[in-house]
Write a protein that holds these residues in place. Sequence first.
Motif, PDB file in Angstrom:
ATOM      1  N   ARG A 129       0.822  -1.147  -0.100  1.00  0.00           N
ATOM      2  CA  ARG A 129       0.008  -0.125  -0.142  1.00  0.00           C
ATOM      3  C   ARG A 129       0.918   1.214  -0.155  1.00  0.00           C
ATOM      4  O   ARG A 129       1.952   1.314   0.906  1.00  0.00           O
ATOM      5  CB  ARG A 129      -0.952  -0.159   1.209  1.00  0.00           C
ATOM      6  CG  ARG A 129      -1.941  -0.976   1.294  1.00  0.00           C
ATOM      7  CD  ARG A 129      -2.735  -1.106   2.468  1.00  0.00           C
ATOM      8  NE  ARG A 129      -1.910  -1.534   3.468  1.00  0.00           N
ATOM      9  CZ  ARG A 129      -2.167  -1.443   4.920  1.00  0.00           C
ATOM     10  NH1 ARG A 129      -3.160  -0.713   5.301  1.00  0.00           N
ATOM     11  NH2 ARG A 129      -1.107  -1.757   5.603  1.00  0.00           N
ATOM     12  N   PHE A 130       0.419   2.087  -0.871  1.00  0.00           N
ATOM     13  CA  PHE A 130       1.175   3.684  -0.909  1.00  0.00           C
ATOM     14  C   PHE A 130       0.473   4.709  -0.651  1.00  0.00           C
ATOM     15  O   PHE A 130      -0.905   4.767  -0.912  1.00  0.00           O
ATOM     16  CB  PHE A 130       1.870   3.563  -2.491  1.00  0.00           C
ATOM     17  CG  PHE A 130       2.546   2.386  -2.925  1.00  0.00           C
ATOM     18  CD1 PHE A 130       4.081   2.338  -2.183  1.00  0.00           C
ATOM     19  CD2 PHE A 130       2.008   1.407  -3.213  1.00  0.00           C
ATOM     20  CE1 PHE A 130       4.626   1.071  -2.857  1.00  0.00           C
ATOM     21  CE2 PHE A 130       2.979   0.080  -3.861  1.00  0.00           C
ATOM     22  CZ  PHE A 130       4.069   0.124  -3.361  1.00  0.00           C
ATOM     23  N   SER A 131       0.885   5.709  -0.110  1.00  0.00           N
ATOM     24  CA  SER A 131       0.014   7.048  -0.260  1.00  0.00           C
ATOM     25  C   SER A 131       1.135   8.115  -0.316  1.00  0.00           C
ATOM     26  O   SER A 131       2.207   7.950  -0.199  1.00  0.00           O
ATOM     27  CB  SER A 131      -0.652   7.099   1.058  1.00  0.00           C
ATOM     28  OG  SER A 131       0.003   7.419   2.113  1.00  0.00           O
ATOM     29  N   PHE A 132       0.395   9.210  -0.843  1.00  0.00           N
ATOM     30  CA  PHE A 132       1.461  10.356  -0.943  1.00  0.00           C
ATOM     31  C   PHE A 132       0.250  11.592  -0.151  1.00  0.00           C
ATOM     32  O   PHE A 132      -0.878  11.720  -0.481  1.00  0.00           O
ATOM     33  CB  PHE A 132       1.424  10.991  -2.498  1.00  0.00           C
ATOM     34  CG  PHE A 132       2.316  11.899  -2.616  1.00  0.00           C
ATOM     35  CD1 PHE A 132       3.502  11.807  -2.556  1.00  0.00           C
ATOM     36  CD2 PHE A 132       1.597  13.139  -3.080  1.00  0.00           C
ATOM     37  CE1 PHE A 132       4.523  12.897  -2.744  1.00  0.00           C
ATOM     38  CE2 PHE A 132       2.551  14.212  -3.196  1.00  0.00           C
ATOM     39  CZ  PHE A 132       3.969  14.061  -3.031  1.00  0.00           C
ATOM     40  N   ILE A 133       1.029  12.586   0.468  1.00  0.00           N
ATOM     41  CA  ILE A 133       0.496  13.634   1.118  1.00  0.00           C
ATOM     42  C   ILE A 133       1.254  15.133   0.639  1.00  0.00           C
ATOM     43  O   ILE A 133       2.105  15.001   0.620  1.00  0.00           O
ATOM     44  CB  ILE A 133       0.474  13.709   2.638  1.00  0.00           C
ATOM     45  CG1 ILE A 133      -0.346  12.423   3.126  1.00  0.00           C
ATOM     46  CG2 ILE A 133       0.010  14.803   3.305  1.00  0.00           C
ATOM     47  CD1 ILE A 133      -0.627  12.223   4.494  1.00  0.00           C
ATOM     48  N   SER A 134       0.233  15.840   0.203  1.00  0.00           N
ATOM     49  CA  SER A 134       0.779  17.369  -0.037  1.00  0.00           C
ATOM     50  C   SER A 134      -0.461  18.177   0.230  1.00  0.00           C
ATOM     51  O   SER A 134      -1.483  18.030   0.179  1.00  0.00           O
ATOM     52  CB  SER A 134       1.164  17.395  -1.522  1.00  0.00           C
ATOM     53  OG  SER A 134       1.444  18.800  -1.691  1.00  0.00           O
ATOM     54  N   THR A 135       0.025  19.303   0.941  1.00  0.00           N
ATOM     55  CA  THR A 135      -0.888  20.520   1.526  1.00  0.00           C
ATOM     56  C   THR A 135      -1.424  21.196   0.564  1.00  0.00           C
ATOM     57  O   THR A 135      -2.357  21.644   0.520  1.00  0.00           O
ATOM     58  CB  THR A 135      -0.233  21.175   2.379  1.00  0.00           C
ATOM     59  OG1 THR A 135       0.918  21.899   2.106  1.00  0.00           O
ATOM     60  CG2 THR A 135       0.269  20.362   3.935  1.00  0.00           C
ATOM     61  N   LYS A 136      -0.684  21.436  -0.788  1.00  0.00           N
ATOM     62  CA  LYS A 136      -1.220  22.084  -1.756  1.00  0.00           C
ATOM     63  C   LYS A 136      -2.132  21.350  -2.714  1.00  0.00           C
ATOM     64  O   LYS A 136      -2.946  22.175  -3.517  1.00  0.00           O
ATOM     65  CB  LYS A 136       0.005  22.660  -2.509  1.00  0.00           C
ATOM     66  CG  LYS A 136       0.693  23.574  -1.965  1.00  0.00           C
ATOM     67  CD  LYS A 136       1.987  23.954  -2.958  1.00  0.00           C
ATOM     68  CE  LYS A 136       1.701  24.511  -4.053  1.00  0.00           C
ATOM     69  NZ  LYS A 136       2.803  24.765  -4.706  1.00  0.00           N
TER      70      LYS A 136
END
Length: 200
Positions: free
Chosen positions: A70-77
């Motif tokens: 499982r993979f995820s990516f977080i960015s506030t923009k």
Amino acid sequence: MKKLLLLFLVVFLGSFSSQAKEIVARVVFENRTDERLTSGEFFIIELNKTIQINSEEDFNITLPEKGKYRFSFISTKFDVYTYYPAKISQKNNQITIRLQEKGKAFQYSKEKNSYSFSMKNVKAKSNQPYFIFNGINNTPIDFENFKEKYGVGMRTENCVIDPFTLKETIQHNKAIVKYLNEKFGDQWIEDLPAQPFGIK
């Protein structure tokens, strides 16, 4: 001498087989906004590994072996959607990170670990709610009467559809059905000029 040669061969083959198990996966970005990505965090959940990202350049990751990850990516923009094969292998090894504008109708909740749909955001994004149709239609659908009567139009999008877009389209169309049911009961169904994708 034979024992030494045999020992060397065992060590060499053991080392070769452990390296052969490793899988290199490719992480690619799909930016659907005018903003550039300058920071974010990519997570490999099973390995408890975080990679700091500061650009949209594609990159490789090495996994210990083929299998489920499982993979995820977080960015506030951005609103971020990550999709990848159910099992990573040498042939099936691409992880796609889609970046979309913040506040889109279809949003990911980290707390609930699920996607939700907001009718309010659909209305803010366009003056009128709409059904999404995917594909090339040689016979155009006349939605004008339906749009005038119920205030819901239609929008045609690409015929090539990835797993995330499929899920997004179905959730979107189901939300429009819910909206119409709440406002008009189920009488609107008889006036629907074509069956939107994902709606029975």
